[in-house]
Design an enzyme around this catalytic site. Structure first.
Site, mmCIF file in Angstrom:
data_model
loop_
_atom_site.group_PDB
_atom_site.id
_atom_site.type_symbol
_atom_site.label_atom_id
_atom_site.label_comp_id
_atom_site.label_asym_id
_atom_site.label_seq_id
_atom_site.Cartn_x
_atom_site.Cartn_y
_atom_site.Cartn_z
ATOM 1 N N SER A 1 0.810 -1.222 0.000
ATOM 2 C CA SER A 1 0.000 0.000 0.000
ATOM 3 C C SER A 1 0.847 1.278 0.000
ATOM 4 C CB SER A 1 -0.974 -0.037 1.178
ATOM 5 O OG SER A 1 -1.829 1.061 1.144
ATOM 6 N N ASP B 1 -2.990 6.366 -2.972
ATOM 7 C CA ASP B 1 -1.865 5.691 -2.333
ATOM 8 C C ASP B 1 -1.286 4.670 -3.317
ATOM 9 O OD1 ASP B 1 -3.992 3.890 -2.158
ATOM 10 O OD2 ASP B 1 -3.235 2.992 -0.307
ATOM 11 N N ASP C 1 -1.304 1.461 -3.834
ATOM 12 C CA ASP C 1 -2.069 0.374 -4.461
ATOM 13 C C ASP C 1 -3.460 0.832 -4.881
ATOM 14 O OD1 ASP C 1 -3.012 0.511 -1.820
ATOM 15 O OD2 ASP C 1 -3.651 -1.571 -1.864
ATOM 16 N N ASP D 1 -6.229 2.036 -3.373
ATOM 17 C CA ASP D 1 -7.528 1.787 -2.743
ATOM 18 C C ASP D 1 -7.995 3.007 -1.948
ATOM 19 O OD1 ASP D 1 -5.755 1.432 -0.685
ATOM 20 O OD2 ASP D 1 -6.385 -0.595 -0.156
HETATM 21 MG MG MG Z 1 -3.757 1.117 0.116
#
Ligand code: MG
Length: 451
Positions: free
Chosen positions: A95, A237, A239, A241
């Site tokens: 992340s 961020d 990744d 999400d």
């Molecule tokens: Mg994330």
């Protein structure tokens, strides 16, 4: 027995605690738990992704599970693919952590993150090494597939394309050198927006800035929004999400503002409905939901908990103040490209500036503090605190949330560190700080009394 999974999967520094052996055994453990079937596996843009991906995949195949290699993609795109096509999913990502980290997150067959009890069962298999291997003629195979097209289609289907196209918005998107670069600029251009990108090339060294979307990391985005006269700025961020926004004047919007704005939009558009958020969220969410005929349900902190609760009670929307928002009619997980598109849709529909829409929301001051508390004292501490505050009105959904006429205080154990956190909220900053300070002292004394 050690604990493998943290709040967001397994994380560690590559080739120190997060190595091929761990990934291989975790693949074996997931495959043993699943028995048979197909697992989709995708990654963010980190340098160690392939190393870890192939190790997890080998472990899975040794237990008879087939693997679909989804390559690099936003975590929500992988989750969407898993829900539609496979029995489980694995996302190789850390992340927003620094580049030397990587992690492994497991996704259930319905596309949501695993709940603690299933993680516990997989952990038990991992630590006991009771792997169930299959004979030579039943080992799994691996094929490739691309999760992006179908995912983009689903996101675009859920917005009012004509309204967004007519608005002709100018947007700066900072992809943090992560997988957002594969989706958000593409989606917004498809909706007729003029898109200016920052850090849109995928690069696991994160040359632009650290991948946590904090105000300090987003100075370039902030100045770009004002210098090009954009209608808004969007950051993700690593990744993808979580989504964080800047208004047209370059003001950084804390995640609770977007959460409140979207909760209001979803309740208004659905003529009511249930919204789910953790007890740590700003009361502004509850205010707008109730004011617009909706119902608010609080849960413990953690996006998988919010997502599961949403499914259970058929909520329309949910989310956390860190920019992780969940749109029920799309999928039950945090989805940043979807959030970006939904915020843009709102601005287009309203035909007003983002700053104006934000200014209409209720405003609360939130204070956050923390203190050291050894993990082994955490449970006892909360029991003692309940005793201490037994005269007050409180809620123990997660830690202890104490209500006062002037606001509330939430005292809860950190899920990742030997720490207790004290959040306090009031209409004004001084009262919030005072509440935080007073309660921190009480908690500190309780910790001292225990140790
Ligand atoms: Mg994330």
């Amino acid at each position: 027995m050690g604990e493998l999974f943290g709040t967001n999967g397994v994380r560690g520094i590559v080739n120190e605690d997060m190595d091929v052996d761990l990934a291989l055994d975790l693949g074996r453990a997931i495959g043993t738990w699943l028995g048979e079937g197909r697992v989709g596996i995708g990654t963010d843009s980190r340098l160690s992704n392939q190393m870890l991906k192939y190790a997890v995949a080998s472990g899975l195949m040794s237990t008879g599970v087939s693997v679909v290699d989804l390559g690099m993609a936003p975590t929500p795109a992988i989750q969407y693919y898993v829900r539609e096509n496979t029995d489980m999913g694995v996302v190789i990502t850390a992340s927003h952590n620094p580049p030397e980290f990587n992690g492994i997150k497991v996704v259930a067959g319905d596309g949501t993150e695993l709940l603690k009890d299933v993680e516990g069962e997989i952990e038990d298999i991992y630590f006991s090494k009771k792997f169930e291997y299959v004979p030579w003629d039943r080992v799994g195979s691996m094929i490739e597939d691309d999760p992006l097209d179908k995912y983009h289609e689903a996101v675009l289907k859920s917005v009012d394309e004509h309204t967004v196209k007519d608005a002709g918005l100018k947007i700066v998107v900072d992809c943090a050198n992560g997988v957002a670069g594969l989706s958000t600029p593409y989606l917004l251009r498809n909706l007729g927006c003029q898109v200016i990108t920052l850090n849109a090339q995928l690069d696991g060294t994160f040359p632009g800035h650290e991948s946590e979307p904090t105000e300090e990391n987003l100075v370039d985005l902030k100045s770009m929004v004002t210098s090009v006269g954009a209608d808004l700025g969007i950051a993700h961020d690593g990744d993808s999400d979580r989504a964080i926004f800047f208004d047209e004047m370059g003001n950084f919007l804390h995640g609770d503002k977007t959460l409140t704005l979207m909760a209001k939009k979803m309740v208004v558009e659905n003529d009511g409905g249930i919204v789910v958020t953790p007890v740590s969220s700003s009361s502004s969410v509850e205010d707008v939901v109730k004011d617009n005929g909706g119902e608010l349900i609080y849960t413990a902190v953690g996006s998988p908990i919010v997502a599961r609760k949403m499914m259970e009670i058929d909520a329309v929307f949910g989310g956390e103040e860190n920019g992780g928002l969940i749109f029920a009619d799309h999928q039950y997980c945090r989805d940043a490209p979807m959030t970006a598109v939904k915020v843009v849709e709102l601005i287009a529909r309203e035909g007003r500036a983002l700053s104006e829409l934000i200014a209409e929301l209720p405003d609360y001051a939130l204070d956050k503090r923390g203190l050291y508390c050894p993990d082994e004292l955490k449970e006892e501490l909360i029991a003692d605190l309940k005793e201490i505050f037994s005269e007050q009105e409180y809620d123990d959904t997660d830690g202890l949330k104490i209500y006062y006429p002037e606001g509330w205080v939430l005292i809860r154990a950190s899920g990742t560190e030997p720490k207790y956190r004290v959040y306090s909220q009031s209409k004004d900053k001084i009262t919030a700080e005072k509440l935080g300070e007073e309660h921190l002292k009480v908690v500190q004394k309780a910790v001292n009394d225990l140790s």
